[in-house]
Design an enzyme around this catalytic site. Structure first.
Site, PDB file in Angstrom:
ATOM      1  N   ARG A   1       0.893  -1.166   0.000  1.00 34.11           N
ATOM      2  CA  ARG A   1       0.000   0.000   0.000  1.00 34.11           C
ATOM      3  C   ARG A   1       0.920   1.202   0.000  1.00 34.11           C
ATOM      4  O   ARG A   1       1.639   1.451   0.985  1.00 34.11           O
ATOM      5  CB  ARG A   1      -0.899   0.007   1.232  1.00 34.11           C
ATOM      6  CG  ARG A   1      -1.632   1.336   1.395  1.00 34.11           C
ATOM      7  CD  ARG A   1      -2.701   1.306   2.446  1.00 34.11           C
ATOM      8  NE  ARG A   1      -3.816   0.468   2.020  1.00 34.11           N
ATOM      9  CZ  ARG A   1      -5.008   0.462   2.598  1.00 34.11           C
ATOM     10  NH1 ARG A   1      -5.249   1.245   3.625  1.00 34.11           N
ATOM     11  NH2 ARG A   1      -5.966  -0.328   2.154  1.00 34.11           N
TER      12      ARG A   1
ATOM     13  N   HIS B   1      -7.404   0.734  -6.333  1.00 33.29           N
ATOM     14  CA  HIS B   1      -7.496  -0.230  -5.231  1.00 33.29           C
ATOM     15  C   HIS B   1      -8.053  -1.541  -5.802  1.00 33.29           C
ATOM     16  O   HIS B   1      -9.190  -1.921  -5.525  1.00 33.29           O
ATOM     17  CB  HIS B   1      -8.419   0.342  -4.147  1.00 33.29           C
ATOM     18  CG  HIS B   1      -8.251  -0.308  -2.801  1.00 33.29           C
ATOM     19  ND1 HIS B   1      -7.409  -1.376  -2.558  1.00 33.29           N
ATOM     20  CD2 HIS B   1      -8.842  -0.024  -1.595  1.00 33.29           C
ATOM     21  CE1 HIS B   1      -7.483  -1.714  -1.287  1.00 33.29           C
ATOM     22  NE2 HIS B   1      -8.338  -0.918  -0.685  1.00 33.29           N
TER      23      HIS B   1
ATOM     24  N   GLN C   1      -9.628  -4.382  -3.548  1.00 37.88           N
ATOM     25  CA  GLN C   1     -10.945  -4.008  -3.024  1.00 37.88           C
ATOM     26  C   GLN C   1     -12.035  -4.292  -4.063  1.00 37.88           C
ATOM     27  O   GLN C   1     -13.073  -4.878  -3.745  1.00 37.88           O
ATOM     28  CB  GLN C   1     -10.952  -2.522  -2.658  1.00 37.88           C
ATOM     29  CG  GLN C   1     -12.307  -1.996  -2.224  1.00 37.88           C
ATOM     30  CD  GLN C   1     -12.752  -2.526  -0.882  1.00 37.88           C
ATOM     31  OE1 GLN C   1     -12.036  -2.398   0.107  1.00 37.88           O
ATOM     32  NE2 GLN C   1     -13.928  -3.138  -0.823  1.00 37.88           N
TER      33      GLN C   1
ATOM     34  N   ASP D   1     -17.908   6.307  -0.910  1.00 35.47           N
ATOM     35  CA  ASP D   1     -16.594   6.250  -0.261  1.00 35.47           C
ATOM     36  C   ASP D   1     -16.425   7.573   0.493  1.00 35.47           C
ATOM     37  O   ASP D   1     -17.244   8.501   0.358  1.00 35.47           O
ATOM     38  CB  ASP D   1     -15.512   6.064  -1.338  1.00 35.47           C
ATOM     39  CG  ASP D   1     -14.144   5.699  -0.763  1.00 35.47           C
ATOM     40  OD1 ASP D   1     -14.011   5.550   0.466  1.00 35.47           O
ATOM     41  OD2 ASP D   1     -13.191   5.566  -1.566  1.00 35.47           O
TER      42      ASP D   1
ATOM     43  N   CYS E   1     -16.578   0.681   0.766  1.00 32.98           N
ATOM     44  CA  CYS E   1     -15.327  -0.052   0.972  1.00 32.98           C
ATOM     45  C   CYS E   1     -14.861   0.006   2.410  1.00 32.98           C
ATOM     46  O   CYS E   1     -14.097  -0.853   2.846  1.00 32.98           O
ATOM     47  CB  CYS E   1     -14.256   0.493   0.034  1.00 32.98           C
ATOM     48  SG  CYS E   1     -14.057   2.291   0.169  1.00 32.98           S
TER      49      CYS E   1
ATOM     50  N   ARG F   1     -13.176  -9.409   1.592  1.00 29.09           N
ATOM     51  CA  ARG F   1     -11.769  -9.051   1.371  1.00 29.09           C
ATOM     52  C   ARG F   1     -10.884 -10.258   1.702  1.00 29.09           C
ATOM     53  O   ARG F   1      -9.930 -10.552   0.988  1.00 29.09           O
ATOM     54  CB  ARG F   1     -11.358  -7.853   2.247  1.00 29.09           C
ATOM     55  CG  ARG F   1     -11.933  -6.511   1.830  1.00 29.09           C
ATOM     56  CD  ARG F   1     -11.464  -6.055   0.456  1.00 29.09           C
ATOM     57  NE  ARG F   1     -10.007  -5.974   0.326  1.00 29.09           N
ATOM     58  CZ  ARG F   1      -9.256  -4.936   0.699  1.00 29.09           C
ATOM     59  NH1 ARG F   1      -9.831  -3.864   1.212  1.00 29.09           N
ATOM     60  NH2 ARG F   1      -7.946  -4.937   0.525  1.00 29.09           N
TER      61      ARG F   1
HETATM   62  N1   CP Z   1     -11.161  -0.737   2.295  1.00 28.59           N
HETATM   63  C1   CP Z   1      -9.901  -0.760   2.768  1.00 28.59           C
HETATM   64  O1   CP Z   1      -8.916  -0.900   2.010  1.00 28.59           O
HETATM   65  O2   CP Z   1      -9.789  -0.690   4.104  1.00 28.59           O
HETATM   66  P1   CP Z   1      -8.443  -0.465   4.913  1.00 28.59           P
HETATM   67  O3   CP Z   1      -7.938   0.923   4.611  1.00 28.59           O
HETATM   68  O4   CP Z   1      -8.823  -0.639   6.358  1.00 28.59           O
HETATM   69  O5   CP Z   1      -7.438  -1.495   4.459  1.00 28.59           O
END
Ligand code: CP
Length: 348
Positions: free
Chosen positions: A102, A129, A132, A227, A268, A296
């Protein structure tokens, strides 16, 4: 070597294959019968930003599949600071079987993939992402109206053009679904993203459009998705963003009533309750946010099995036995002076 950086790198058939794999792994896991498909494998998890779902789902997925994950939290390794991304990618690749990252900038994850000799999985960047939205697509397949084809679904994304919005518009249009992004004009998806989504539609038969009218956007929608309206680093914009989005773009029960009668609400997460969505919607009967979050875990298992397992060396039982015998004999015959353990001394 294939990485999981962008769903655009995959065909529709491959995305459907991944969803089928998620389904199989989810069922096996639910029955407590998940095979150790990644036995002995290690995943390096690099995080330049905090995470709940991505971090936990990848770590638990590795454990459930017989492997191991290392959480490398923000600021904990030299990536791009004191060491080039190239050197970090090459070194980390020598020690783990895959890298999940990330990163603040999308260019960091693509640079990692360029120099890594193990698969790299994008765990969110400032652009997209993909893990996701693979999960989201699977969740839509589970929750679609009975008998309705995936290609016939309509998804209305209401809110800021986030990295999740970017990935979701790509994957939905790749499949051939209808995707509408609804936001005030200055917060709508950039032209470059829209061009990709429209090109996807030309190939898949899907439909992509934008609007600033939430009621028009949700009309006939099977899924209404939102979001956060701002993210880490955008705090100075909160007053402007709140003024632009509130109240018309907040997902309320009244707005959901304008969608299809069977419409489901998705997010998400993390969510700002009372900002982009009300508590009544988050906790209401049309919300599938916790099924979505659980998926997830199942999606990460599929991504890991699909991308990491093909590169693992899986020895035969005979080869393992040969090494166990050779190592046992070596350790018996060649002791390091003074390093005998009490147990070893007792055995003698
Ligand atoms: N949706 C998502 O990626 O959550 P986090 O930021 O908690 O990983």
């Amino acid at each position: 070597m294939r990485h999981f950086i962008d769903t655009q790198d995959f065909s529709k058939a491959e995305l459907v294959w991944l969803m089928d794999l998620i389904g199989l792994l989810k069922t096996a896991d639910r029955e407590g019968a998940l095979p150790p498909l990644l036995a002995g494998a290690s995943l390096g998890m690099i995080f330049e930003e905090p995470s709940t779902r991505t971090r936990i789902s990848f770590e638990v997925a590795m454990t459930k599949l017989g492997g191991h994950a290392l959480y490398l939290k923000p600021g904990e390794i030299h990536l791009g600071v004191r060491e080039s991304i190239k050197d970090s990618a090459r070194v980390i690749s020598r020690m783990v079987d895959a890298i999940e990252a990330r990163t603040l900038k999308h260019a960091t994850v693509t640079e990692l993939a360029r120099y890594a000799s193990v698969p790299v999985i994008n765990g969110l960047t400032d652009y997209n992402h993909p893990t996701q939205v693979l999960c989201d697509l699977f969740t839509m397949r589970e929750h679609r109206p009975p008998g309705k084809a995936l290609e016939a679904l309509k998804v209305a994304f209401i809110g800021d053009a986030t990295n999740v919005c970017s990935s979701l518009m790509m994957i939905c249009t790749q499949i051939g679904m209808e995707f509408v992004h609804c936001a005030p004009p200055r917060y709508q998806a950039p032209d470059a993203w829209q061009s990709v989504a429209r090109a996807n539609c030309a190939q898949s038969g899907g439909r992509f459009w934008t609007t600033d009218d939430p009621v028009a956007a949700v009309a006939g929608a099977d899924f209404v998705y939102t979001d956060l309206w701002w993210w880490i680093g955008q705090e100075a914009e909160i007053p402007d963003r709140t003024a632009a989005f509130m109240p018309a773009y907040q997902i309320t029960a009244a707005l959901l009533d304008k969608a299809s009668p069977h419409a489901k609400f998705m997010h998400c997460l993390p969510a700002s309750r009372g900002v982009e969505v009300t508590d009544a919607v988050m906790d209401g009967p049309r919300s599938i946010i916790y099924d979505q979050a659980e998926n997830r875990l199942h999606a990460e298992k599929a991504i890991l099995v699909a991308f990491v397992r093909p590169h693992l060396k899986i020895p035969s039982a005979r080869r393992s036995a040969q090494y166990a015998h050779a190592l046992g004999a070596f350790l018996h015959d060649h002791r390091l002076a003074g390093a005998e353990t009490p147990a070893t001394q007792h055995e003698d």
